[in-house]
Scaffold this active site. Structure first.
Site, PDB file in Angstrom:
ATOM      1  N   SER A  63       0.826  -1.213   0.000  1.00  0.00           N
ATOM      2  CA  SER A  63       0.000   0.000   0.000  1.00  0.00           C
ATOM      3  C   SER A  63       0.861   1.265   0.000  1.00  0.00           C
ATOM      4  O   SER A  63       2.034   1.239   0.380  1.00  0.00           O
ATOM      5  CB  SER A  63      -0.901   0.010   1.239  1.00  0.00           C
ATOM      6  OG  SER A  63      -1.653  -1.169   1.298  1.00  0.00           O
TER       7      SER A  63
HETATM    8  N1  SAM Z   1      -0.771  -4.995   4.164  1.00  0.00           N
HETATM    9  C1  SAM Z   1      -0.020  -5.218   2.965  1.00  0.00           C
HETATM   10  C2  SAM Z   1       1.363  -4.638   3.030  1.00  0.00           C
HETATM   11  O1  SAM Z   1       1.734  -4.038   4.057  1.00  0.00           O
HETATM   12  O2  SAM Z   1       2.105  -4.835   2.074  1.00  0.00           O
HETATM   13  C3  SAM Z   1      -0.734  -4.776   1.724  1.00  0.00           C
HETATM   14  C4  SAM Z   1      -1.864  -5.669   1.424  1.00  0.00           C
HETATM   15  S1  SAM Z   1      -2.448  -5.706  -0.220  1.00  0.00           S
HETATM   16  C5  SAM Z   1      -3.056  -4.082  -0.482  1.00  0.00           C
HETATM   17  C6  SAM Z   1      -3.904  -6.696   0.076  1.00  0.00           C
HETATM   18  C7  SAM Z   1      -3.590  -8.150   0.352  1.00  0.00           C
HETATM   19  O3  SAM Z   1      -4.796  -8.798   0.765  1.00  0.00           O
HETATM   20  C8  SAM Z   1      -3.100  -8.925  -0.864  1.00  0.00           C
HETATM   21  O4  SAM Z   1      -1.846  -9.480  -0.591  1.00  0.00           O
HETATM   22  C9  SAM Z   1      -4.162 -10.012  -1.082  1.00  0.00           C
HETATM   23  O5  SAM Z   1      -3.646 -11.228  -1.554  1.00  0.00           O
HETATM   24  C10 SAM Z   1      -4.720 -10.137   0.330  1.00  0.00           C
HETATM   25  N2  SAM Z   1      -6.072 -10.725   0.431  1.00  0.00           N
HETATM   26  C11 SAM Z   1      -7.160 -10.506  -0.338  1.00  0.00           C
HETATM   27  N3  SAM Z   1      -8.207 -11.216   0.121  1.00  0.00           N
HETATM   28  C12 SAM Z   1      -7.765 -11.894   1.218  1.00  0.00           C
HETATM   29  C13 SAM Z   1      -8.378 -12.792   2.132  1.00  0.00           C
HETATM   30  N4  SAM Z   1      -9.666 -13.153   2.052  1.00  0.00           N
HETATM   31  N5  SAM Z   1      -7.636 -13.282   3.149  1.00  0.00           N
HETATM   32  C14 SAM Z   1      -6.318 -12.946   3.276  1.00  0.00           C
HETATM   33  N6  SAM Z   1      -5.695 -12.108   2.435  1.00  0.00           N
HETATM   34  C15 SAM Z   1      -6.408 -11.577   1.421  1.00  0.00           C
END
Ligand code: SAM
Length: 221
Positions: A63
């Site tokens: 992000s």
């Molecule tokens: N917090 C992260 C960082 O510091 O880099 C950024 C996260 S990224 C914007 C969103 C993440 O949510 C992705 O890696 C995606 O694979 C994950 N994601 C989406 N749906 C999910 C779910 N149901 N359970 C766990 N992870 C999920």
């Protein structure tokens, strides 16, 4: 003319100037979890630019710094808290949270994509937070442990956008706790803060518009 590469210090002073970075605790967190340790190979020069960056070919992103800082400020984290993060991605947000909750606290982070579970785990270890952060592969929309009904966490934070408030992570939030979730379908999401009152009642408040990748999971369908 050579282009100046932004540094952690220049990013921090910009976010302070914009009024996004407000507290010493969050400032310390950004200093002890340098974003350059969490970006994908080849993106180091852009680590301190205020935009999201791709995480390889996974279709996911680390992000933008201002968004992570806004969420950290909004969570009002304290030492010793137990925090659930849904969407580990690079592990950067989890590391920042770990820096604030400290050795007596705990960060449980759930990630759907195996390649990112490995990436985040490596990054967390490199940054020295492996004693505080645990990364699990799974569908975070079911909470962690999945389907557990106990109230476990002082804070819950989603880093992917849900179309509606997911039930299980809310159940796992303690009384008096705060849950942050981007709500809505892209591109019109609203970062929403949900507080669980002492009687288990919920009150929600919009924080700001935001753009996150969608939450994928069975609780979404
Ligand atoms: N917090 C992260 C960082 O510091 O880099 C950024 C996260 S990224 C914007 C969103 C993440 O949510 C992705 O890696 C995606 O694979 C994950 N994601 C989406 N749906 C999910 C779910 N149901 N359970 C766990 N992870 C999920």
């Amino acid at each position: 003319m050579t282009r100046e590469i932004p540094t952690n210090a220049s990013l921090l002073s910009r976010l302070e100037g914009e009024g996004v970075l407000r507290t010493g605790a969050v400032r310390e967190a950004l200093l002890s979890s340098p974003r350059e340790l969490f970006v994908w190979d080849g993106y180091r020069d852009e680590a301190y630019v205020d935009w999201p960056l791709p995480l390889g070919r996974t279709g996911q992103t680390i992000s933008a710094p201002h968004m992570v800082v806004m969420m950290l400020e909004e969570l009002e984290l304290r030492a010793g808290m137990k925090v659930l993060e849904i969407g580990s991605g690079s592990g950067w947000n989890a590391a920042c949270i770990a820096s604030i909750v400290g050795a007596r606290g705990r960060v449980v982070s759930v990630e759907l994509i195996e390649e990112l579970v490995d990436f985040a785990t490596r990054n967390i270890r490199r940054a020295g937070f492996e004693k505080t952060v645990e990364i699990h592969q799974g569908d975070g929309s079911k909470g962690w442990p999945p389907l557990e009904a106990e109230e476990i966490y002082d804070r819950v934070v989603f880093t992917a956008a849900a179309s509606r408030l997911p039930e299980l992570p809310v159940r796992q939030l303690r009384r008096g706790g705060v849950l942050l979730v981007p709500l809505g379908d892209s591109p019109a999401q609203i970062l929403t803060s949900v507080v669980k009152g002492r009687a288990g009642d919920l009150s929600s408040r919009p924080v700001c518009p935001c753009v996150f990748v969608p939450l994928v999971g069975s609780e979404e369908t």
